[in-house]
Scaffold this motif. Sequence first.
Motif, mmCIF file in Angstrom:
data_model
loop_
_atom_site.group_PDB
_atom_site.id
_atom_site.type_symbol
_atom_site.label_atom_id
_atom_site.label_comp_id
_atom_site.label_asym_id
_atom_site.label_seq_id
_atom_site.Cartn_x
_atom_site.Cartn_y
_atom_site.Cartn_z
ATOM 1 N N VAL A 1 7.626 41.303 -5.838
ATOM 2 C CA VAL A 1 8.534 41.308 -4.697
ATOM 3 C C VAL A 1 9.734 42.180 -5.033
ATOM 4 C CG1 VAL A 1 7.849 39.048 -3.838
ATOM 5 C CG2 VAL A 1 9.689 39.207 -5.515
ATOM 6 N N SER A 2 10.270 42.826 -4.011
ATOM 7 C CA SER A 2 11.472 43.639 -4.187
ATOM 8 C C SER A 2 12.686 42.787 -3.851
ATOM 9 C CB SER A 2 11.421 44.865 -3.272
ATOM 10 O OG SER A 2 12.591 45.645 -3.422
ATOM 11 N N ASP B 1 12.045 45.582 -8.575
ATOM 12 C CA ASP B 1 10.830 44.819 -8.313
ATOM 13 C C ASP B 1 10.701 43.716 -9.361
ATOM 14 O OD1 ASP B 1 10.115 46.380 -6.136
ATOM 15 O OD2 ASP B 1 8.984 47.796 -7.372
ATOM 16 N N PHE B 2 10.198 42.564 -8.913
ATOM 17 C CA PHE B 2 10.044 41.410 -9.792
ATOM 18 C C PHE B 2 8.617 40.886 -9.714
ATOM 19 C CE2 PHE B 2 14.496 41.699 -8.934
ATOM 20 C CZ PHE B 2 15.127 41.253 -10.079
ATOM 21 N N LYS B 3 8.087 40.563 -10.854
ATOM 22 C CA LYS B 3 6.789 39.911 -10.926
ATOM 23 C C LYS B 3 6.983 38.437 -10.593
ATOM 24 C CE LYS B 3 2.391 39.574 -12.191
ATOM 25 N NZ LYS B 3 1.309 40.213 -11.422
ATOM 26 N N HIS B 4 6.272 37.958 -9.560
ATOM 27 C CA HIS B 4 6.373 36.553 -9.163
ATOM 28 C C HIS B 4 5.276 35.782 -9.890
ATOM 29 C CE1 HIS B 4 6.343 33.317 -5.770
ATOM 30 N NE2 HIS B 4 7.101 32.965 -6.795
ATOM 31 N N ILE B 5 5.681 35.016 -10.888
ATOM 32 C CA ILE B 5 4.737 34.272 -11.721
ATOM 33 C C ILE B 5 4.818 32.801 -11.348
ATOM 34 C CG2 ILE B 5 4.059 33.707 -14.083
ATOM 35 C CD1 ILE B 5 5.501 36.232 -15.009
ATOM 36 N N THR B 6 3.719 32.230 -10.909
ATOM 37 C CA THR B 6 3.682 30.821 -10.519
ATOM 38 C C THR B 6 2.833 30.024 -11.499
ATOM 39 O OG1 THR B 6 1.793 31.214 -9.060
ATOM 40 C CG2 THR B 6 3.989 31.398 -8.083
ATOM 41 N N SER B 7 2.985 28.704 -11.442
ATOM 42 C CA SER B 7 2.304 27.845 -12.412
ATOM 43 C C SER B 7 0.799 27.784 -12.198
ATOM 44 C CB SER B 7 2.893 26.431 -12.360
ATOM 45 O OG SER B 7 2.835 25.919 -11.045
ATOM 46 N N ASN B 8 0.328 28.129 -10.999
ATOM 47 C CA ASN B 8 -1.117 28.094 -10.754
ATOM 48 C C ASN B 8 -1.777 29.452 -10.956
ATOM 49 O OD1 ASN B 8 -0.081 29.412 -8.571
ATOM 50 N ND2 ASN B 8 -0.923 28.020 -7.011
ATOM 51 N N ALA C 1 12.610 17.811 -6.659
ATOM 52 C CA ALA C 1 11.370 18.524 -6.345
ATOM 53 C C ALA C 1 10.970 19.519 -7.424
ATOM 54 C CB ALA C 1 11.523 19.266 -5.012
ATOM 55 N N SER C 2 11.826 19.698 -8.429
ATOM 56 C CA SER C 2 11.600 20.792 -9.363
ATOM 57 C C SER C 2 10.416 20.560 -10.287
ATOM 58 C CB SER C 2 12.858 21.047 -10.195
ATOM 59 O OG SER C 2 13.153 19.930 -10.995
ATOM 60 N N ASP C 3 9.958 19.312 -10.424
ATOM 61 C CA ASP C 3 8.800 19.084 -11.279
ATOM 62 C C ASP C 3 7.489 19.261 -10.514
ATOM 63 O OD1 ASP C 3 8.583 15.452 -11.209
ATOM 64 O OD2 ASP C 3 9.238 16.894 -9.692
ATOM 65 N N LEU C 4 7.583 19.594 -9.234
ATOM 66 C CA LEU C 4 6.377 19.741 -8.432
ATOM 67 C C LEU C 4 5.799 21.144 -8.513
ATOM 68 C CD1 LEU C 4 7.491 17.768 -5.255
ATOM 69 C CD2 LEU C 4 6.215 16.945 -7.245
ATOM 70 N N HIS C 5 6.633 22.111 -8.879
ATOM 71 C CA HIS C 5 6.132 23.469 -9.013
ATOM 72 C C HIS C 5 7.010 24.227 -10.000
ATOM 73 C CE1 HIS C 5 9.462 24.405 -6.289
ATOM 74 N NE2 HIS C 5 9.307 25.670 -6.619
ATOM 75 N N ALA C 6 6.504 25.334 -10.467
ATOM 76 C CA ALA C 6 7.272 26.200 -11.357
ATOM 77 C C ALA C 6 7.023 27.634 -10.932
ATOM 78 C CB ALA C 6 6.853 25.992 -12.813
ATOM 79 N N GLU C 7 8.054 28.443 -11.020
ATOM 80 C CA GLU C 7 7.904 29.850 -10.667
ATOM 81 C C GLU C 7 8.968 30.666 -11.379
ATOM 82 O OE1 GLU C 7 8.640 30.603 -6.523
ATOM 83 O OE2 GLU C 7 10.215 29.094 -6.414
ATOM 84 N N LEU C 8 8.652 31.935 -11.567
ATOM 85 C CA LEU C 8 9.566 32.854 -12.228
ATOM 86 C C LEU C 8 9.572 34.170 -11.468
ATOM 87 C CD1 LEU C 8 8.267 32.274 -15.870
ATOM 88 C CD2 LEU C 8 10.383 31.340 -14.917
ATOM 89 N N LEU C 9 10.747 34.752 -11.325
ATOM 90 C CA LEU C 9 10.887 36.111 -10.804
ATOM 91 C C LEU C 9 11.362 36.972 -11.963
ATOM 92 C CD1 LEU C 9 12.581 35.616 -7.304
ATOM 93 C CD2 LEU C 9 10.187 36.137 -7.796
ATOM 94 N N MET C 10 10.434 37.707 -12.565
ATOM 95 C CA MET C 10 10.726 38.436 -13.795
ATOM 96 C C MET C 10 10.601 39.941 -13.575
ATOM 97 S SD MET C 10 8.955 36.101 -16.758
ATOM 98 C CE MET C 10 9.806 37.077 -17.997
ATOM 99 N N HIS C 11 11.620 40.650 -14.031
ATOM 100 C CA HIS C 11 11.598 42.108 -13.929
ATOM 101 C C HIS C 11 11.160 42.766 -15.232
ATOM 102 C CE1 HIS C 11 12.645 46.216 -13.027
ATOM 103 N NE2 HIS C 11 13.514 46.253 -14.025
#
Length: 392
Positions: A222-223, A232-239, A328-338
């Motif tokens: 995502v930009s 631009d950032f890599k959207h990394i999710t727990s799934n 709600a933070s233990d329900l999902h995890a995500e990272l926006l990494m450049h």
Amino acid sequence: MTDKTTDEKNKPFSVALFGTSNGVIRNGYAGYFANSPKVEPFTNFSLGASTSSYVFYRSGHGNLADYEFCILDLCVNDGRWLETGHVKPATWTAVLMDFCERLVAMGTLPIILILPSPDFPDCKPKIRSLARRVAKKLHLPFFDGYDLLAAAMATEHAPPMDNFFRDSVHVHEWLGQEISRLIVRALPHLRKGLAKAGEPIQTEIQRHHVLKLPEVDPANCVSRGTSLIREDFKHITSNAPPLTIALPDDSMVLACAVDMTGCRGYLELEGDGVHHQYMTGIYTKDDWPEQNMLFGFRPIQGDVKARDGQIKLRSVPEDSRKPVLDPASDLHAELLMHALIVRAPEEKMAVAHPYTGRIDMMRLTKEADIDRIARRAMSDEAKRTETRQMEV
């Protein structure tokens, strides 16, 4: 005919600045450089909420060879992280050594600014001695703000240390501008010190480079941006499956560049071991797609080296090792990494020695300067406030 010596003497000083949040406070010390007729051009490469290795990212946004001087204000954030163990002394020293060597190789003289922090009332943070050690090893000028505060507090006005800071992190704008004024006044002396070079300095340097994750894997990117920076950032999710990055086995990951509004949970780095870096913070937002990004470089606390030529990245939900900051933070995890900042092994080299003048810039400070700063620290300007305006 114009006297070339006179022209050189009166020529403005070209200055670049690499700082953190103190460097982007409106009307702070950077504003003095920007408005000084003696400084032209001036470019502010500062980035708040970041560890010092961000300099390798920001240095790609301009030609630093165009500047005579480059001020490095890299002590406040990492000074705190050094005390808590998030950054190791050798790691910070390697960053400063590498960047200073790059600057002198370009013909630009680094000035190491040791800006004081209210966290250290005894004026003895670890990072202060590390910065002075690098300055002496490479014979580079430095300005020690702790020496300035100690001198001001020793006057008959005896201002308390708390009066020099506007909040728990940042120096008052007036103090920052006083420091900048003293630095600008010292620049003619530094220019004279560049007239004769010394013999190259033999030392060890560890190189650092920026590894941009969207270039490694452009899927699910995502930009994000502000009026100043867009990336631009890599959207990394727990799934999602782990992101595999090719690196030499002797490389080490030191920091990550992220949008802090979109980071929740842990960053898991798997190389020669497994390290979990906690990423949820005060800037985490559930509605980050609707928010402006908050770009910053976070230090990686553990020693993370590649194994079998690779490192794997995952996003991992919070667990019992850390308190859940949001229900709600233990329900999902995500990272926006450049990007990642990666350090190569140490190598011996000869570092240029362009400056042979005096390196302790506080020795150029006069008693009248100290007295004025002490008086200002006892005035209404010295009131603390937890709010500040940042450059946008």
